[in-house]
Write a protein that holds these residues in place. Structure first.
Motif, PDB file in Angstrom:
ATOM      1  N   ASP A 342      33.097 -39.469 -28.868  1.00 20.43           N
ATOM      2  CA  ASP A 342      33.202 -40.456 -28.211  1.00 20.43           C
ATOM      3  C   ASP A 342      34.894 -40.498 -27.613  1.00 20.43           C
ATOM      4  O   ASP A 342      35.510 -41.072 -26.743  1.00 20.43           O
ATOM      5  N   MET A 343      35.505 -40.215 -28.654  1.00 22.00           N
ATOM      6  CA  MET A 343      36.949 -40.267 -28.674  1.00 22.00           C
ATOM      7  C   MET A 343      37.882 -38.926 -27.585  1.00 22.00           C
ATOM      8  O   MET A 343      37.399 -37.757 -27.506  1.00 22.00           O
ATOM      9  N   PRO A 344      38.695 -39.492 -26.706  1.00 24.49           N
ATOM     10  CA  PRO A 344      39.235 -38.158 -25.933  1.00 24.49           C
ATOM     11  C   PRO A 344      40.113 -37.086 -27.186  1.00 24.49           C
ATOM     12  O   PRO A 344      39.901 -37.064 -27.752  1.00 24.49           O
ATOM     13  N   LYS A 345      39.874 -36.245 -26.226  1.00 25.75           N
ATOM     14  CA  LYS A 345      40.927 -34.983 -26.977  1.00 25.75           C
ATOM     15  C   LYS A 345      41.392 -34.853 -28.319  1.00 25.75           C
ATOM     16  O   LYS A 345      41.588 -35.320 -29.336  1.00 25.75           O
ATOM     17  N   ALA A 346      42.804 -36.294 -27.927  1.00 25.46           N
ATOM     18  CA  ALA A 346      43.668 -36.293 -28.481  1.00 25.46           C
ATOM     19  C   ALA A 346      44.165 -37.191 -29.885  1.00 25.46           C
ATOM     20  O   ALA A 346      44.144 -37.354 -30.636  1.00 25.46           O
ATOM     21  N   PHE A 347      43.148 -37.255 -29.445  1.00 30.20           N
ATOM     22  CA  PHE A 347      42.999 -39.080 -30.365  1.00 30.20           C
ATOM     23  C   PHE A 347      42.100 -38.096 -31.960  1.00 30.20           C
ATOM     24  O   PHE A 347      41.874 -38.204 -32.599  1.00 30.20           O
ATOM     25  N   GLN A 348      40.569 -37.574 -31.156  1.00 29.95           N
ATOM     26  CA  GLN A 348      39.982 -36.178 -32.052  1.00 29.95           C
ATOM     27  C   GLN A 348      41.175 -35.511 -32.868  1.00 29.95           C
ATOM     28  O   GLN A 348      40.672 -35.816 -34.155  1.00 29.95           O
ATOM     29  N   ASP A 349      42.282 -34.780 -31.695  1.00 26.68           N
ATOM     30  CA  ASP A 349      43.475 -34.137 -32.763  1.00 26.68           C
ATOM     31  C   ASP A 349      43.829 -34.976 -33.668  1.00 26.68           C
ATOM     32  O   ASP A 349      44.086 -34.660 -35.100  1.00 26.68           O
ATOM     33  N   ALA A 350      43.788 -36.455 -33.225  1.00 24.42           N
ATOM     34  CA  ALA A 350      44.569 -37.289 -34.319  1.00 24.42           C
ATOM     35  C   ALA A 350      44.259 -37.484 -35.615  1.00 24.42           C
ATOM     36  O   ALA A 350      44.475 -37.499 -36.561  1.00 24.42           O
ATOM     37  N   VAL A 351      42.818 -37.825 -35.138  1.00 23.30           N
ATOM     38  CA  VAL A 351      41.815 -38.182 -36.175  1.00 23.30           C
ATOM     39  C   VAL A 351      41.981 -37.281 -37.432  1.00 23.30           C
ATOM     40  O   VAL A 351      42.055 -37.163 -38.080  1.00 23.30           O
TER      41      VAL A 351
END
Length: 782
Positions: A342-351
């Protein structure tokens, strides 16, 4: 393409020996017999090196071009047609290419070999942003899609260039002389929609790199390496971990102001963590990320907690894809869990990155600040200096236009071309150098990767990067790692020094005498001036950036101001410092500036306006201690009224009280040849005599009406005595009187700055005496 070298490399200087080198004609024969794997045509012949090619092999030489080729050896012509789309910004799509052009059909390039494909790929990447560049000459012609643009490009020169910046090699700062770029130069004739033609200079640049064990690479000391096809390849992850480990274990300066987990009267678990963090969960056990309250973490966990702070662009306001945010109504669900999908791609990348680096928490502003709670927003935004400086690592998504763009994605088919080379030195040395596209040859490595992207234009990201203890920045093709000691780049083991302002922003102690930047600064001007001058430099860069909300101008710099305050020990006044007002007041707008609709700061603060500002007289006061200025008035009082919790945020008012002479002057446009780029395009006159030159804050072009001089008021403030008692130019503020008084004291607003000029110079004292002999009065500038 086959380059035959006859080179001698002595004491890190590239020398060309007198050994025999094949002629250009002979080179063509050699090219025709190259293995098919190289797939190169004769268009590259300008890259061939011969005896005495390098015009300057001295590391300290002024010339940055090591080798130049002219039209006798380079003739690359092509005609490109673009289709422009004007949706969410101008996007140029290359739709056809013809090798040769309408001016001269022939071309030495075939258009199909790997060299020509590299040229074409470089043109695609260079031109996809050029049409949208601010101020670009054809932008006004782009109204609605489609619009076609035809460009006839001719490259007739080629340069091998050396690196203009210094590297840290061993314990020394060294300017190197080996080739690091190839720049093709020429011209471009452009027409829009079949209309009139426009001619301009044109260039295309490529980085030179080589494999570590390549003999030619070693001979030429080429230090750049091939890039991994995956951003988080095993080799790249090992590199990032090694950089962080070295910083952790050997860089005392990076951690000198970071308290231990426990010390008398200080609990790091309470004082250093943001109010909220996102726990990254565990992909193996399918544990979802979730929002956590730092105050609820067990103290032993909080004391040892490490987190990544993410710096990124939210996106445009009318984006149909919503930003994932925490609000009052969603707080409980965020604490329960945030599915990665459910996260935007930048947030997914950070995780993903945090999990790989084994860092258990991330801080993302939209999730960790309650977005519809003004009190929470003010509280957390005032802590930005702590949030980013206390982060174990700050990750910058520098090329994403929004949170929906991945910063870890990398084009696996990014073009490069191999150039086979041979040298007759010590028998026969064979190898190859490689070329890959570089967006801006004159920029630093980092800026060439990020300068055309939205992140570098946003106001809030300015301090996020500069407040960070260390930064991992992801550019278009490569990543960078900065700490307080040095700057690193993915494709080289060499280090670059940090800018001078780092000593001012980071830490509370005075910089060590061992720091090279400090030694240089102490040799050039007073250390007492350095923090103030660095502040002006930072504000210069900050005001080039944009903000979604006009009212954020001061809050978005609040963290930086709080750090500078530790060095200058002065009261902060809406972007200026009380102990440096005689210098800080003399900012100047560049090109067009506007006044925001809502009040933001007093007129004497650069924060009152929207536009790029600089301090043009900085060279004249760099040697001047604040107490050494010759004063022509008395700054009796200065203050601002704050809105925010801390002393460095937004203000609702402010004023200066001055005692001095205020003279009425006439202000004229300077005349023919004057442009908006002229430093002082306005002239000041008293009784028909020109006594000064000025710059108006909001007016940068010649008035449309040929009007007589405009009446303004001028107060002369100060003059720097400078080094060796060589005084600078007397300077002052241009004012407009407003129909208001405060306790019977007239009020004015600043509208510009001026300096006195005299012709002949001996008349300067006479002009200064116009103020000295005039009646002194008390005024208020609001």
């Amino acid at each position: 393409m086959k380059c035959y070298w006859s080179a001698r490399y002595v004491d890190t200087l590239l020398r060309i020996s007198s050994a025999t080198c094949p002629s250009t004609a002979g080179m063509m024969d050699l090219i025709s017999s190259l293995p098919s794997t190289f797939n190169l045509c004769s268009g590259f012949s300008a890259l061939t090196l011969h005896d005495n090619d390098f015009v300057d092999s001295s590391p300290n030489g002024l010339a940055q071009a090591l080798l130049r080729r002219t039209a006798t050896t380079l003739d690359i012509r092509l005609q490109c047609e673009f289709l422009l789309e004007n949706q969410n910004g101008v996007v140029a799509k290359l739709i056809s290419v013809h090798w040769g052009n309408v001016i001269e059909e022939s071309s030495s390039s075939c258009g199909t070999c790997s060299f020509c494909c590299q040229i074409l790929e470089g043109l695609r990447r260079r031109l996809d942003w050029e049409f949208a560049e601010p101020g670009y000459h054809c932008k006004n012609a782009i109204s609605s899609p489609p619009n076609s643009v035809c460009q006839n490009i001719h490259f007739d020169r080629c340069e091998y260039r050396k690196d203009p910046a210094s590297w840290i090699i061993g314990s020394k700062l060294v300017k190197t002389s080996e080739p690091y770029l190839i720049v093709f130069r020429g011209s471009c004739i452009q027409s829009i929609n079949g209309g009139g033609e426009y001619r301009k200079d044109f260039d295309l640049s490529f980085e030179i790199f080589a494999h570590e064990q390549d003999p030619i690479g070693k001979l030429l000391n080429i230090h750049r390496r091939p890039l991994e096809s995956s951003t988080l390849s095993e080799a790249n992850v090992d590199k990032i971990l090694a950089w962080m480990k070295e910083c952790d274990e050997t860089h005392d300066k990076c951690w000198e102001d970071f308290p231990p987990a426990r010390m008398d009267g200080f609990d790091r678990s309470i004082n250093l963590l943001p109010s909220r963090l996102v726990y990254i969960g565990n992909s193996s056990s399918h544990e979802q990320p979730r929002l956590v309250q730092s105050s609820e973490l067990p103290k032993d966990q909080a004391a040892a907690a490490k987190y990544i702070a993410l710096s990124y662009c939210w996106g445009i306001q009318n984006d149909s894809r919503p930003l994932l945010k925490t609000t009052r109504s969603t707080t409980s669900s965020r604490i329960a869990g945030i599915p990665v999908e459910d996260m935007p791609k930048a947030f997914q990348d950070a995780v993903k990155l945090a999990r790989i680096l084994n860092i258990p928490y991330v801080w993302i502003d939209s999730l960790c600040i309650t977005q519809d709670d003004a009190q929470d927003w003010q509280k957390e935004s005032s802590r930005m200096a702590e949030i980013f400086s206390h982060a174990y690592l700050t990750v910058v998504a520098a090329t994403g236009a929004s949170c929906h763009d991945s910063f870890l994605w990398r084009d696996p088919d990014c073009a490069s071309v191999s150039i086979p080379c041979a040298s007759s030195k010590s028998g026969s040395v064979n190898g190859q150098i490689k070329l890959r596209f570089r967006r801006e040859w004159a920029a630093t490595d980092k800026m060439s990767q990020i300068s055309r992207h939205r992140w570098v234009t946003r106001g809030w990201t300015f301090q996020e990067e500069r407040l960070a203890r260390r930064v991992l920045m992801f550019g278009e093709d490569k990543f960078f790692f900065d700490c307080r000691i040095a700057e690193r780049c993915e494709d080289t083991d060499r280090l670059r020094p940090r800018p001078d302002w780092v000593d001012t922003v980071y830490g509370e102690q005075e910089p060590s005498d061992a720091e090279p930047s400090t030694l240089v600064r102490r040799q050039t001007y007073s250390l007492q001036r350095a923090p103030f001058d660095h502040w002006q430099t930072l504000c210069n860069h900050y005001t080039r950036r944009d903000l979604t909300y006009e009212g954020d101008k001061l809050p978005a710099l609040e963290g930086m101001a709080s750090q500078i305050a530790k060095k200058v020990h002065s009261e902060y006044l809406a972007g200026l410092w009380k102990d440096n007002l005689v210098h800080d007041l003399f900012w100047q707008t560049q090109r067009r500036a506007t006044k925001p609709q809502a009040y933001r700061a007093p007129s004497w603060s650069w924060a009152a306006l929207e536009g790029h500002v600089r301090w043009p007289q900085w060279p004249s006061w760099r040697y001047c201690e604040t107490g050494e200025c010759e004063m022509f008035c008395n700054i009796q009082n200065s203050q601002t009224t704050l809105i925010s919790h801390g002393p460095f945020g937004a203000v609702r008012g402010g004023h200066l009280t001055l005692i001095g002479a205020v003279l009425e002057v006439e202000v004229y446009w300077a005349g023919q040849g004057t442009t908006q780029n002229t430093p002082h395009p306005w002239l000041l006159r008293i009784d028909d005599e020109t006594i000064g030159k000025g710059n108006l804050d909001l007016e940068k072009t010649e008035p449309t009406l040929k009007q007589h001089g405009r009446k303004m008021w001028a107060i002369l403030i100060s003059r720097c005595m400078g080094k060796g008692n060589l005084p600078g130019s007397p300077r002052g503020l241009l004012l407009m009187r407003i129909d208001r008084q405060r306790d019977s004291t007239p009020e004015f607003e600043r509208v510009g700055i001026f300096t006195l000029v005299a012709d002949p110079p001996i008349r300067l004292n006479y002009i200064i005496n116009l103020w000295r002999k005039a009646m002194q009065e008390t005024i208020i500038i609001v």
